[in-house]
Design a protein around this motif. Structure first.
Motif, PDB file in Angstrom:
ATOM      1  N   GLY A 205      20.810  48.999  30.457  1.00 41.27           N
ATOM      2  CA  GLY A 205      21.687  50.152  30.280  1.00 41.27           C
ATOM      3  C   GLY A 205      22.897  50.167  31.180  1.00 41.27           C
ATOM      4  N   LEU A 206      23.128  49.076  31.928  1.00 42.94           N
ATOM      5  CA  LEU A 206      24.298  48.982  32.795  1.00 42.94           C
ATOM      6  C   LEU A 206      25.188  47.833  32.337  1.00 42.94           C
ATOM      7  N   LEU A 207      26.475  48.115  32.208  1.00 44.49           N
ATOM      8  CA  LEU A 207      27.462  47.088  31.906  1.00 44.49           C
ATOM      9  C   LEU A 207      28.036  46.629  33.239  1.00 44.49           C
ATOM     10  N   HIS A 208      27.832  45.358  33.572  1.00 46.52           N
ATOM     11  CA  HIS A 208      28.340  44.786  34.816  1.00 46.52           C
ATOM     12  C   HIS A 208      29.576  43.945  34.504  1.00 46.52           C
ATOM     13  N   ILE A 209      30.663  44.216  35.189  1.00 47.26           N
ATOM     14  CA  ILE A 209      31.900  43.445  35.029  1.00 47.26           C
ATOM     15  C   ILE A 209      32.196  42.802  36.379  1.00 47.26           C
ATOM     16  N   ASP A 210      32.231  41.470  36.413  1.00 46.09           N
ATOM     17  CA  ASP A 210      32.463  40.740  37.652  1.00 46.09           C
ATOM     18  C   ASP A 210      33.940  40.392  37.775  1.00 46.09           C
ATOM     19  N   LEU A 211      34.473  40.607  38.967  1.00 47.63           N
ATOM     20  CA  LEU A 211      35.886  40.381  39.254  1.00 47.63           C
ATOM     21  C   LEU A 211      36.019  39.475  40.472  1.00 47.63           C
ATOM     22  N   THR A 212      37.072  38.669  40.486  1.00 42.41           N
ATOM     23  CA  THR A 212      37.351  37.798  41.618  1.00 42.41           C
ATOM     24  C   THR A 212      38.838  37.856  41.932  1.00 42.41           C
ATOM     25  N   ARG A 213      39.130  37.953  43.216  1.00 45.70           N
ATOM     26  CA  ARG A 213      40.538  37.896  43.652  1.00 45.70           C
ATOM     27  C   ARG A 213      40.853  36.452  43.987  1.00 45.70           C
ATOM     28  N   GLU A 214      41.771  35.869  43.226  1.00 44.70           N
ATOM     29  CA  GLU A 214      42.166  34.472  43.400  1.00 44.70           C
ATOM     30  C   GLU A 214      43.637  34.429  43.762  1.00 44.70           C
ATOM     31  N   ILE A 215      43.903  34.280  45.036  1.00 42.14           N
ATOM     32  CA  ILE A 215      45.285  34.253  45.508  1.00 42.14           C
ATOM     33  C   ILE A 215      45.823  32.838  45.331  1.00 42.14           C
ATOM     34  N   PRO A 216      46.971  32.686  44.655  1.00 42.02           N
ATOM     35  CA  PRO A 216      47.548  31.348  44.474  1.00 42.02           C
ATOM     36  C   PRO A 216      47.937  30.742  45.827  1.00 42.02           C
ATOM     37  N   GLU A 217      47.923  29.424  45.887  1.00 37.16           N
ATOM     38  CA  GLU A 217      48.263  28.730  47.135  1.00 37.16           C
ATOM     39  C   GLU A 217      49.636  29.142  47.664  1.00 37.16           C
ATOM     40  N   ALA A 218      50.590  29.362  46.748  1.00 37.95           N
ATOM     41  CA  ALA A 218      51.939  29.726  47.174  1.00 37.95           C
ATOM     42  C   ALA A 218      51.982  31.091  47.847  1.00 37.95           C
ATOM     43  N   LYS A 219      51.002  31.964  47.557  1.00 42.06           N
ATOM     44  CA  LYS A 219      50.982  33.311  48.122  1.00 42.06           C
ATOM     45  C   LYS A 219      50.112  33.431  49.367  1.00 42.06           C
ATOM     46  N   LYS A 220      49.312  32.398  49.662  1.00 41.66           N
ATOM     47  CA  LYS A 220      48.428  32.455  50.815  1.00 41.66           C
ATOM     48  C   LYS A 220      49.243  32.302  52.098  1.00 41.66           C
TER      49      LYS A 220
END
Length: 160
Positions: free
Chosen positions: A117-132
């Motif tokens: 009965g739970l909808l799980h949505i997985d998210l990831t923050r992926e910072i591009p190399e140019a922005k790191k």
């Protein structure tokens, strides 16, 4: 919460429209937007999970859409063709809903699952190399610079 008028800021700033829209949405009352309940969890340094209570919905009744930096989850129960029993009390809400989430830059949806009965949505923050952030090396010459010194000139008048 107090209501603030942000319209003077719209006139004097450029490129901050999205920030002001988010502030407007945050200050709006949530009275009609409390269904369905949800949790937002941090599951790692750069990973998150949104869990939405969707009791009574199947995966065919739900849709997840990501557009630009907005995540929209919609639920609409399909009417069953088989006759239902007479409901004496209905405590499980089965109404249609739409829940929106504003995603930060570089946050990507990596998966979704429906369990218990739970909808799980997985998210990831992926910072591009140019922005790191990166370290910039400092080049220092090994030779010390010497300022040329001259002999004092006696032709300058001395103050008395």
């Amino acid at each position: 919460m107090r209501q603030y008028d942000l319209s003077p800021l719209y006139r004097s700033t450029i490129g901050f429209d999205r920030v002001f829209s988010m502030l407007d949405q945050m200050s709006a009352p949530e009275g009609g937007n409390a269904y369905p309940p949800y949790n937002i969890e941090r599951t790692g340094e750069n990973s998150y999970r949104i869990s939405i209570a969707v009791a009574g919905f199947t995966d065919a009744d739900l849709s997840i859409e990501v557009k630009e930096n907005a995540l929209a989850v919609r639920g609409e129960r399909k009417t069953a063709s088989e006759p239902k029993a007479e409901v004496l009390y209905q405590g499980i809400a089965a109404r249609s809903f739409e829940r929106r989430f504003q995603l930060a830059d570089h946050v990507q949806v990596t998966g979704a699952s429906l369990e218990n009965g739970l909808l799980h949505i997985d998210l990831t923050r992926e910072i591009p190399e140019a922005k790191k952030p990166r370290l910039i090396p400092i080049n220092a010459s090994t030779q010390a610079k010497v300022i040329e010194s001259g002999v004092a000139n006696d032709s300058h008048p001395k103050a008395a």
